[in-house]
Design an enzyme around this catalytic site. Structure first.
Site: not given
Length: 684
Positions: A317-319
């Site tokens: 997942k995106h940071a």
């Protein structure tokens, strides 16, 4: 990946909405009985070239099914002899655990002391502590009061216990990395060596499960498939092996043909002429740079996988704000390769005699289509209907690609020059030809970057400090809760409105941001253009110094090191403490230089092994790379349809999500391969 199925989980599944499921089959092939052995052997070589990628795609899908079997609920590879703890261990509170959570039982054995437990993730930079639980005082000696809470297992946790009866006096503070579906007890009691000292001991009641085991197994299965395909392709390239295979299939007929028909030199010569490998390669068509399409395919397939969920693992997942995860790599790489393709295709079109004015029309039309597809079709709110504009998201991935493509392509077209004669004929250019020929474009890019720096660090934002780059919310000790993204967020909210930008940014996970913020916003598009222009430079290196492999590799290495050093200077090799941190939400300049450095390194690896030596054909990534728009739009539109998604037996299981996402991604690889063989390409 859960342990034994608890009763609470069964009740939950009964309430879930359903989908559908299905499976696949296999197919076999046999050689024709009357085919001559020489033709059979040559046919085997052709089959190894033409059907090898299809076999790879099918084996990849079969590997996903194998992974599903090995990781099925109750499978022996998922857990050890000890079953995982049930998710509902506290009968008073009925805490039902979800993915990436563990159960923490807080035992307050302090008489006359009310405890408040605060929590924050170790990845949450300068964050306020959040109330996790309130534990009342112990009622009777030897009988502690207990509170049951769910704690996150994605990152390390910081716990602080305060005595609320003594003006929030800190009792103890500890850090621990909890394991998924584990059961822990925090014992708060007086130490044995004195009444005034308090001890906080963490005890493991039930061991957690290994949530990363499905990823490890999937990786090993994929590696085994790659090795098997490479070995098979090598064997099929051997004439002796092909002869042995076809002889084993039909030994009697083969022996008859050897003894009777192969004695005619004319027949043997005709057969040899028919299957000569060079006859299948048109000499007039220049070879396409497969490393570019392969790189695009790698970025695209990773994008499909993470968009489908990536097994619900945090690193897919995106940071939440600063830093990088696997999901943060794919979009900028796609932009980079788009820049390389812009220069290579534009140069080819102009050399064929197309006028600049006509090519400009194509650029405008393609940019317009990308933006329209992004807003109307690939949009989080498209389910509201095509005429529901009240909440439609204006920015987006394809929208940014459309704007970036238009600016970079128009810029290159405006200053396009014929390929220097020395480069076109002798394949020799001056040492800085790829840079010196682009000085007007570089000047424009530097002006654009100056605008980004000026707006980011000097634009006054109401209620926020000038030059703020933080996530807002509980970050920065909660001082600027509505300042998410600083100038970037302010410009989007001012020009587009809160209802027309992304409503669920990744910063809400850790920083609990309360305002809308769009990671594909207006200000970040400037650095997207910079990223694409760096890709243009890679394309110029490949074209200007064609057939000079050493020169190309030296330049890729120089760009890789140069951009890496810029990133080191900007970030101070720190996730949060540098001058400009690496941040995908902001598309910071350090994010662009870091990912561009990675991109040049990948081309440094791909170009010699794919285009120069031909060790790897780029399969299976080459095929989706050749049909990137179709795969991207298709995976977004059909994401919630079978066979890309089906009802899971346990929605809180990493392994089931991972299997589903791998199968869905593999299907798009297979679809791209079939379309490639059918010569179906969606170009806009």
């Amino acid at each position: 990946m859960t342990g034994a199925r608890p009763r609470a989980a069964k009740k939950r599944r009964a309430r879930e909405r359903g989908g559908g499921g299905g499976g696949g089959g296999g197919a076999g092939a046999a050689a024709e009985a009357k085919r001559r052995p020489v033709a059979a052997a040559a046919g085997g070589m052709l089959w190894s070239r033409a059907a090898g990628p299809a076999l790879a795609a099918l084996l990849l899908l079969a590997a996903s099914v194998l992974s599903a079997t090995l990781l099925a609920p109750g499978g022996s590879l998922e857990r050890g002899t000890e079953s995982a703890p049930p998710r509902d261990l506290d009968q008073k509170r009925h805490v039902e655990l979800k993915m990436d959570q563990a159960l923490l039982l807080i035992h307050n054995e302090l008489p006359g002391t009310n405890l408040t437990v605060y929590w924050k993730s170790e990845r949450c930079y300068h964050c306020l502590l959040q109330v996790l639980a309130a534990v009342p005082r112990s009622g009777k000696p030897g009988k502690p009061s207990i509170a049951a809470v769910a704690v996150s297992t994605q990152h390390g946790s910081i716990l602080q216990l305060n005595d609320t009866s003594s003006k929030e006096k800190e009792v103890c503070r500890l850090e621990h990395k909890f394991g998924e579906f584990g059961n822990y007890s925090l014992l708060v009691k007086h130490a044995h060596n004195g009444v005034s000292e308090i001890a906080c001991d963490l005890v493991v009641n039930k061991n957690p499960v290994d949530s990363n085991l499905p990823v490890c197994i999937a990786f090993l299965v994929g590696l085994a498939v790659v090795i098997a395909v490479c070995l098979l392709r090598f064997l099929l390239s051997l004439d002796d092996f092909n002869n042995w295979i076809f002889k084993a299939i039909n030994s009697r007929e083969t022996d008859r043909l050897i003894n009777s028909e192969l004695g005619s030199p004319s027949r043997a010569g005709q057969l040899g002429d028919d299957v000569h490998p060079e006859a299948w390669r048109p000499s007039t068509v220049p070879p396409r740079l497969r490393c570019v399409d392969t790189f695009r395919g790698i970025a695209l397939i990773l994008m499909v996988f993470v968009n489908y969920g990536g097994g619900k693992y945090w690193y897919f997942k995106h940071a939440s704000w600063n830093g990088l995860t696997v999901a943060d790599l794919v979009f900028p790489w796609f932009v980079f390769i788009m820049g390389s393709s812009i220069f290579l295709s534009m140069t080819s079109i102009l050399q064929r005699g197309c006028s600049k004015f006509r090519l400009l029309g194509k650029i405008v039309w393609r940019s317009f289509l990308l933006i329209c597809i992004g807003i109307i079709i690939v949009n989080p709110n498209y389910c509201l209907g095509p005429l529901s504009w009240a909440k439609v998201r204006i920015p987006g991935v394809l929208q940014r690609l459309g704007v970036t493509y238009f600016v970079v392509a128009a810029l290159e077209l405006l200053f396009a020059k014929p390929l220097p004669d020395s480069c076109a004929s002798e394949r020799r250019c001056s040492s800085l030809q790829d840079i010196l020929s682009s000085w007007p474009q570089w000047l424009f890019i530097l002006v654009l970057e100056s605008i980004w720096l000026a707006l980011t660090f000097f634009l006054p934002v109401p209620g926020c400090p000038t030059g703020y780059l933080g996530p807002g919310g509980i970050g920065d000790l909660g001082k600027y809760p509505n300042c998410t993204g600083g100038a970037a967020g302010y410009i989007d909210r001012l020009l587009l409105g809160d209802d027309h930008i992304y409503q669920h940014p990744s910063s809400t996970v850790l920083y609990h941001t309360a305002v809308a913020y769009d990671p594909e916003g207006i200000l970040g598009t400037i650095n997207s253009i910079v990223m694409a222009f760096l890709g243009v430079q890679a394309g110029k290196i490949l074209l200007y110094y064609k057939d000079q492999t050493k020169v190309i590799l030296i330049r890729f290495t120089a760009w890789w090191c140069f951009l890496g050093l810029i990133s080191v200077a900007l970030t101070n090799i720190s996730e949060n403490d540098g001058f400009i941190p690496v941040n995908k939400n902001l598309w910071s300049i350090s994010y662009v230089t870091t990912l561009s450095s990675f991109a040049f390194f990948i081309l440094l690896i791909l170009y010699p092994i794919v285009d120069v030596k031909g060790v790897w054909t780029g399969a299976p990534f080459f095929y989706p790379g050749m049909n990137s728009i179709l795969v991207y739009v298709g995976h977004e539109v059909f994401e919630n349809y079978f066979p890309f998604q089906w009802r899971l037996q346990d929605t809180q299981s990493h392994k089931e999500h991972l299997i589903q996402n791998i199968v869905g991604t593999s299907l798009w690889v297979l679809i791209a391969y079939i379309l490639y063989k059918k010569k179906v390409f969606w170009k806009i």
